[in-house]
Motif scaffolding. Structure first.
Motif, PDB file in Angstrom:
ATOM      1  N   VAL A 100      -0.397  -0.267  11.126  1.00  0.00           N
ATOM      2  CA  VAL A 100       0.700   0.466  11.728  1.00  0.00           C
ATOM      3  C   VAL A 100       1.698   0.831  10.663  1.00  0.00           C
ATOM      4  N   GLY A 101       1.361   0.513   9.425  1.00  0.00           N
ATOM      5  CA  GLY A 101       2.189   0.968   8.326  1.00  0.00           C
ATOM      6  C   GLY A 101       3.530   0.269   8.266  1.00  0.00           C
ATOM      7  N   PHE A 102       4.500   1.035   7.879  1.00  0.00           N
ATOM      8  CA  PHE A 102       5.821   0.520   7.564  1.00  0.00           C
ATOM      9  C   PHE A 102       6.408  -0.358   8.663  1.00  0.00           C
TER      10      PHE A 102
ATOM     11  N   SER B 292       0.834  -1.200   0.000  1.00  0.00           N
ATOM     12  CA  SER B 292       0.000   0.000   0.000  1.00  0.00           C
ATOM     13  C   SER B 292       0.875   1.258   0.000  1.00  0.00           C
ATOM     14  N   ASN B 293       2.020   1.218   0.655  1.00  0.00           N
ATOM     15  CA  ASN B 293       2.949   2.353   0.574  1.00  0.00           C
ATOM     16  C   ASN B 293       3.448   2.551  -0.852  1.00  0.00           C
ATOM     17  N   SER B 294       3.761   1.452  -1.524  1.00  0.00           N
ATOM     18  CA  SER B 294       4.221   1.556  -2.912  1.00  0.00           C
ATOM     19  C   SER B 294       3.120   2.138  -3.788  1.00  0.00           C
TER      20      SER B 294
ATOM     21  N   GLY C  63       7.747   4.580  -7.828  1.00  0.00           N
ATOM     22  CA  GLY C  63       6.969   5.721  -7.352  1.00  0.00           C
ATOM     23  C   GLY C  63       7.807   6.947  -7.041  1.00  0.00           C
ATOM     24  N   ILE C  64       7.270   7.780  -6.178  1.00  0.00           N
ATOM     25  CA  ILE C  64       7.862   9.095  -5.928  1.00  0.00           C
ATOM     26  C   ILE C  64       9.218   9.048  -5.230  1.00  0.00           C
ATOM     27  N   GLY C  65       9.467   7.983  -4.442  1.00  0.00           N
ATOM     28  CA  GLY C  65      10.754   7.860  -3.771  1.00  0.00           C
ATOM     29  C   GLY C  65      10.936   8.834  -2.619  1.00  0.00           C
TER      30      GLY C  65
END
Ligand code: ADP
Ligand code: MG
Length: 629
Positions: free
Chosen positions: A126-128, A34-36, A83-85
């Protein structure tokens, strides 16, 4: 390169994730994908709207994709995106501190009970950091779009992190991010291509970008009569904008999976409403109602839950303009064919297209909810348990939908267990009844034992129990339900329904006593009147029709409201009560003085208003007790 410490909150979170929340370690993959996907969304938007980024497409910016590369032997997995990096500052602030308010909320809401907490984690993601459930070491190699340098962030999730610039073979030739995971013992199970495909299908099938898996595929070699391994790359998700597919093709599971992918929630949503509008405006909406209310529902800095797309290009999420505030618990997608790609948050507020979509969406959501309330009352009750209160806010702020909202909101009542609708309450009243009655201003138990209800009980009239803190404000402005008046029982004007034939005569008899009581209380009350709404209590406090109640005023003052006009309560006296009859028979000056204050103070106490002068109250009480002994 030098070692940097995590922000304390990160430390706390990491410890928690790694040590107590092991229930679903597989979500690490959903979070990273999802972050990607977010990073790809951001970059795609820039390349469509800004010249600088347009020029980089093909050299420095590659076409959007997500790649999983598995090394089974060394137990590593790399998740890469184009992606944006991130640059160095981004790495420090995004991966070294907790920037997200959602995560802060999460930490603030922890109970210490691992089972409950892992549900919370499920609800918010909790994400990453979830990667450290499965990794002994993580290396993030990344280059920001439009910049030249590649940086590498390394951490074991325990002792802080390091950042260094990398060059040569390690440097990226285009924008994007790779996350290299060295699996720990717990994570080793995921160094398996089947497992990975299964997890991607489950959580990320409808991510709008293609996800590829590169791994060593075992194939039977018929010639050599043995199984050989070939390195292959295969696409493993559907990669479609799920909401654009026709309803007929979509299964319940598709809807649930997409919901979980966009919200990070574990639980299935309660309901969803999928609509395609064609005509003057073309757009698609897919709205979900989460099973549990979002944690930030009652916080001023809540995040909106709707993602805005224009022709399938992601534009923004957590905007508060997409739905009215009272529907802030709704999650989902709005995809418009008519908006320009470069709509900014500022423009959104006045944009005519969006205003129409929003108006239609609100109607849609409310009318769908109404449909559910009759087709599946049990499920609707679950909805009410979570969201009755925000709907009430809507009564106050969304005048256009007031009728619909009044039908959706549920009420406690003196006549039913659980909840009732206004329609049902209306169906129960006697034909000659002129109004629907409600009581506000306290907890459920305080309200149910209020002396104000006595006469209604006696006359067998139903009263709705409104025990939410906003009820008094909200419902005093409603006025009517259809042709029925909605009336608060603690307002002073007596209702037609309570008319007492003998009232004028009783009032006449009571007059001299009321004058004495009034003189004794002086400035403390606005007026002392005979009451026709009491059965078992000698006295009660009421407010004038258009004034806030005594309790409401007390609450507002407690919350720091200054300059409240000094509103005095009206004290009503029950002419039929024993105490009052005795007082009438023998109205000695001292007796009336004490009785007046005791009648007033006890009525205040029952309203939930603390006494200004408790010492005098106790002295009087003791005097009276002493005489009675
Ligand atoms: P969230 O995704 O909810 O913001 P995360 O903990 O998952 O929280 O990620 C924290 C931040 O790190 C992201 O907001 C983003 O700025 C940055 N980030 C994480 N992964 C990537 C990635 N693959 N590409 C670019 N930025 C990323
Ligand atoms: Mg994330």
């Amino acid at each position: 390169m030098s070692k940097q410490q995590f922000q304390t909150e990160v430390d706390q979170l990491l410890h928690l994730i790694v040590h107590s929340l092991y229930s679903h370690p597989e979500i690490f993959l959903r979070e990273l994908i999802s972050n990607s996907s977010d990073a790809l969304d951001k970059l795609r938007y820039l390349t469509l709207t800004e010249e600088k980024y347009k020029a980089l497409v093909g050299s420095g910016i590659e076409s959007p994709r997500i790649d999983l590369a598995l090394d089974e032997e060394h137990k590593t997995l790399t998740i890469s995106d184009t992606g944006i990096g991130m640059n160095e500052e981004d790495l420090i602030s995004h991966l070294g501190t907790i920037a997200r308010s959602g995560t802060k909320n999460f930490l603030a809401n922890l109970s210490g009970d691992a089972r409950k907490d892992s549900n919370l984690i499920g609800q918010f993601g909790v994400g990453f950091y979830s990667v450290f459930m499965v990794a002994s070491k993580v290396e993030v190699t990344t280059r920001k779009a439009g910049e030249e340098k590649t940086f590498k962030w390394t951490s074991d999730g325990k002792t802080g992190f390091e950042i260094e610039e990398v060059s040569g073979a390690e440097a990226r030739t285009s924008a994007g991010t790779s996350v290299l995971i060295h699996f720990n013992d717990e994570g080793a199970q995921y160094a398996n291509s089947w497992r990975l495909q299964e997890i991607v299908k489950k959580y990320s099938n409808h991510i709008a970008f293609p996800i590829f898996l590169t791994y060593d595929k075992s194939e039977w070699n018929a010639e050599k009569k043995e199984s050989t391994k070939t390195r292959v790359t295969e696409q493993i998700n559907a990669a479609s904008a799920m909401w654009q597919r026709p309803k007929s093709e979509l299964k319940e599971e598709d809807y649930k999976e997409f919901y979980k992918a966009i919200t990070g929630d574990w639980e299935d949503p309660l309901f969803w409403f999928h609509t395609r509008a064609e005509g003057t405006l073309e757009y698609t909406t897919l709205f979900y109602i989460p099973a549990k209310a979002p944690l930030d529902l009652y916080q001023a800095d809540y995040k909106g839950g709707i993602k805005l797309y224009v022709k399938r290009v992601f534009i923004m999420d957590d905007s508060r303009e997409l739905l009215p505030q009272y529907l802030r618990f709704v999650r989902g997608v709005i995809d418009s064919e008519d908006l320009p790609l470069n709509v900014s948050r500022e423009i959104l507020q006045q944009n005519k297209v969006l205003t129409s979509i929003r108006t239609a969406s609100v109607k849609k959501i409310l009318s769908e909810l109404k449909a559910v309330s009759s087709s599946d009352p049990e499920k609707y009750l679950k909805f009410i348990e979570e969201y009755n209160r925000p709907l009430k806010e809507g009564l106050y702020s969304d005048y256009a939908n007031r009728e619909l909202l009044l039908d959706l909101i549920r009420f406690k009542s003196t006549k039913v267990d659980g909840f009732t609708s206004l329609a049902d309450a209306k169906a129960r009243i006697k034909p000659e009844q002129k109004a629907l009655y409600y009581i506000t201003g306290g907890s459920d138990s305080v309200l149910r034992s209020s002396p104000l209800l006595e006469i209604y009980k006696k006359k067998d009239i139903e009263v709705l129990i409104l025990d939410d803190d906003i009820d008094e404000v909200v419902f005093s402005s409603v006025g009517k339900y259809g042709d029925l008046e909605l009336k608060a029982v603690n307002k002073s004007s007596t209702s037609e329904d309570l008319k007492d034939e003998d009232a004028p005569q009783k009032a006449e008899e009571l007059k001299p006593l009321l004058e004495k009581i009034s003189a004794a209380l002086g400035d403390a009350v606005k007026e002392v009147r005979p009451s026709s709404r009491l059965a078992d209590s000698p006295s009660v406090i009421v407010s004038d029709e258009d004034e806030p109640s005594a309790r409401m005023r007390h609450m507002m003052e407690a919350m720091g409201q200054k300059g409240m006009p000094e509103l005095k309560p009206v004290l009503e006296i029950n002419p039929d009560h024993e105490i009052i009859k005795k007082l009438l028979a023998d109205p000695g000056a001292d007796k009336v003085q004490d009785a007046a204050w005791l009648l007033f103070d006890q009525a205040l106490l029952l309203e939930g208003v603390p006494l200004k002068d408790p010492v005098s109250f106790v002295q009087r009480l003791n005097r009276v007790l002493n005489q009675a002994m």
